[in-house]
Design a protein around this motif. Structure first.
Motif, PDB file in Angstrom:
ATOM      1  N   VAL A 253       0.875  -1.177   0.000  1.00  0.00           N
ATOM      2  CA  VAL A 253       0.000   0.000   0.000  1.00  0.00           C
ATOM      3  C   VAL A 253       0.908   1.221   0.000  1.00  0.00           C
ATOM      4  N   ALA A 254       0.764   2.091  -1.016  1.00  0.00           N
ATOM      5  CA  ALA A 254       1.725   3.176  -1.194  1.00  0.00           C
ATOM      6  C   ALA A 254       1.045   4.537  -1.281  1.00  0.00           C
ATOM      7  N   SER A 255       1.759   5.559  -0.786  1.00  0.00           N
ATOM      8  CA  SER A 255       1.310   6.950  -0.852  1.00  0.00           C
ATOM      9  C   SER A 255       2.384   7.776  -1.536  1.00  0.00           C
TER      10      SER A 255
ATOM     11  N   GLY B 200       5.846   4.880   1.800  1.00  0.00           N
ATOM     12  CA  GLY B 200       5.578   6.308   1.763  1.00  0.00           C
ATOM     13  C   GLY B 200       4.987   6.806   3.073  1.00  0.00           C
ATOM     14  N   ASP B 201       4.397   7.995   3.034  1.00  0.00           N
ATOM     15  CA  ASP B 201       3.800   8.610   4.216  1.00  0.00           C
ATOM     16  C   ASP B 201       2.666   7.741   4.752  1.00  0.00           C
ATOM     17  N   PRO B 202       2.790   7.207   5.968  1.00  0.00           N
ATOM     18  CA  PRO B 202       1.739   6.324   6.485  1.00  0.00           C
ATOM     19  C   PRO B 202       0.406   7.020   6.694  1.00  0.00           C
ATOM     20  N   ASP B 203       0.418   8.367   6.744  1.00  0.00           N
ATOM     21  CA  ASP B 203      -0.824   9.116   6.916  1.00  0.00           C
ATOM     22  C   ASP B 203      -1.309   9.738   5.610  1.00  0.00           C
TER      23      ASP B 203
ATOM     24  N   THR C  96      15.142   6.735  -0.242  1.00  0.00           N
ATOM     25  CA  THR C  96      14.891   7.135   1.147  1.00  0.00           C
ATOM     26  C   THR C  96      13.419   7.011   1.537  1.00  0.00           C
ATOM     27  N   THR C  97      12.586   6.456   0.677  1.00  0.00           N
ATOM     28  CA  THR C  97      11.169   6.310   0.995  1.00  0.00           C
ATOM     29  C   THR C  97      10.989   5.414   2.218  1.00  0.00           C
ATOM     30  N   PRO C  98      10.230   5.873   3.224  1.00  0.00           N
ATOM     31  CA  PRO C  98       9.996   5.011   4.380  1.00  0.00           C
ATOM     32  C   PRO C  98       9.116   3.813   4.016  1.00  0.00           C
ATOM     33  N   ILE C  99       9.487   2.650   4.553  1.00  0.00           N
ATOM     34  CA  ILE C  99       8.724   1.418   4.345  1.00  0.00           C
ATOM     35  C   ILE C  99       8.448   0.812   5.716  1.00  0.00           C
ATOM     36  N   ALA C 100       7.172   0.610   6.025  1.00  0.00           N
ATOM     37  CA  ALA C 100       6.795   0.058   7.325  1.00  0.00           C
ATOM     38  C   ALA C 100       6.059  -1.252   7.126  1.00  0.00           C
ATOM     39  N   PRO C 101       6.433  -2.303   7.874  1.00  0.00           N
ATOM     40  CA  PRO C 101       5.715  -3.578   7.744  1.00  0.00           C
ATOM     41  C   PRO C 101       4.288  -3.442   8.260  1.00  0.00           C
ATOM     42  N   MET C 102       3.395  -4.212   7.666  1.00  0.00           N
ATOM     43  CA  MET C 102       2.016  -4.303   8.130  1.00  0.00           C
ATOM     44  C   MET C 102       1.561  -5.740   7.907  1.00  0.00           C
ATOM     45  N   PRO C 103       0.485  -6.175   8.538  1.00  0.00           N
ATOM     46  CA  PRO C 103       0.040  -7.565   8.351  1.00  0.00           C
ATOM     47  C   PRO C 103      -0.165  -7.902   6.876  1.00  0.00           C
TER      48      PRO C 103
END
Length: 312
Positions: free
Chosen positions: A23-25, A107-110, A94-101
């Motif tokens: 899921v990307a922003s 990208g920006d999680p918000d 440098t794009t942030p990547i955060a794990p999720m289920p």
């Protein structure tokens, strides 16, 4: 009528048991290095850019909702939001990547979601996949195919649902999606394309008959002139057109297919080596042995003995 692509896909035994949701922003960019494994992309929502590394700087594809892209032997590639080009090999990401289920948030999680992708590694069950994959295109991009769009929709619905046996159903749907994508002739629609390989060649009405003859009668003593006659082209025109579409010369393709058949028959252990040699176009065991050893890296007898205890 023999279907060359169906024969190659059948020998490869493709499957897609591994997938994750991305899921990307925007703005976002991701670069990934692979070790020659097959990798696929299903665009569930939105769109993105995909650059596949290559000897001349790579090629960039624009993927839209409902598209399917496959890299049969991925080495390096990059994806990004539509508002920017994917990063080059030496470019820092440098794009942030955060794990999720079940996947990752890029990208920006918000931020507003601009793309949902299902990505993952395929598997080819054949022990000879490394020798068969070169017959496929370096990449395959399918768009606007009704059957494939329906499968993408089913995959998307299943990925969002919490149904029993979801992972099993997803694996089966992705396996069918993979095979369906390989069956779509490159060039049949404006959005369906492929790099050189069997898929592109079969879409050429001149080359397809010659390819079918090679698969129907691999034991025949084919020459470039005879194959050119099947294609209703001059010898030079056929050689150039075939090499450009498939990525290898006609006789190199024929050799690769004969060796693929020989390996399959050796694994089955139902025929003597002399009969296998005859079935793939060799008049003697010795000439077959030399060709097989040069192509596969070991003599036919040793290959058969090895696969007796490892027949996968």
């Amino acid at each position: 009528m023999v279907d060359p692509l169906a024969e190659v896909v059948s020998l490869l035994r493709p499957g897609a048991p591994f997938s994750k949701l991305v899921v990307a922003s925007a703005p976002w960019a991701v670069r990934r290095a692979e070790m020659g494994r097959p990798f696929y992309f299903v665009v569930l929502e939105g769109g993105c850019r995909l650059t596949i590394d290559g000897p001349r700087g790579g090629e960039t594809l624009t993927l839209q909702e409902g598209d399917f892209a496959l890299i049969p032997a991925a080495r390096g590639f990059a994806t990004s939001s539509l508002d920017r080009q994917p990063p080059h090999v030496d470019e820092a990401v440098t794009t942030p990547i955060a794990p999720m289920p079940g996947g990752a948030r890029v990208g920006d999680p918000d931020g507003a979601v601009d793309a949902r992708l299902l990505v993952g590694n395929c598997v080819f069950g054949s022990p000879d996949a490394a020798l068969l994959v070169p017959l496929l295109p370096q990449w395959l991009h399918v768009r606007g195919e009704r059957r494939l769009s329906m499968l993408v929709q089913l995959v998307g619905e299943e990925s969002r649902a919490e149904r029993p046996a979801r992972e099993v159903v997803m694996a089966r749907l992705l396996e069918v999606l993979l095979i369906e994508a390989l069956r779509v002739p490159a060039g049949r629609s404006a959005g369906t394309s492929a790099s050189p390989g069997l898929v592109r060649a079969l879409a050429d009405p001149k080359l397809a008959p010659a390819l079918r003859r090679m698969h129907e009668r691999p034991a025949d003593a084919w020459t470039v002139a005879q194959l050119a006659h099947e294609a209703a082209l001059s010898r030079s025109a056929f050689f150039e057109r075939f090499s450009r579409a498939v990525g290898v010369a006609p006789m190199a393709y024929l050799l690769a297919w004969r060796m693929a058949l020989a390996r399959q028959m050796l694994r089955q252990r139902e025929l003597a080596i002399a009969e296998i040699a005859e079935r793939v176009g060799y008049s003697s065991v010795s000439t077959f042995g030399v060709a097989f050893t040069r192509h596969v890296g070991m003599p036919p007898g040793r290959y058969a003995s090895r696969t007796l205890y490892d027949p996968a």
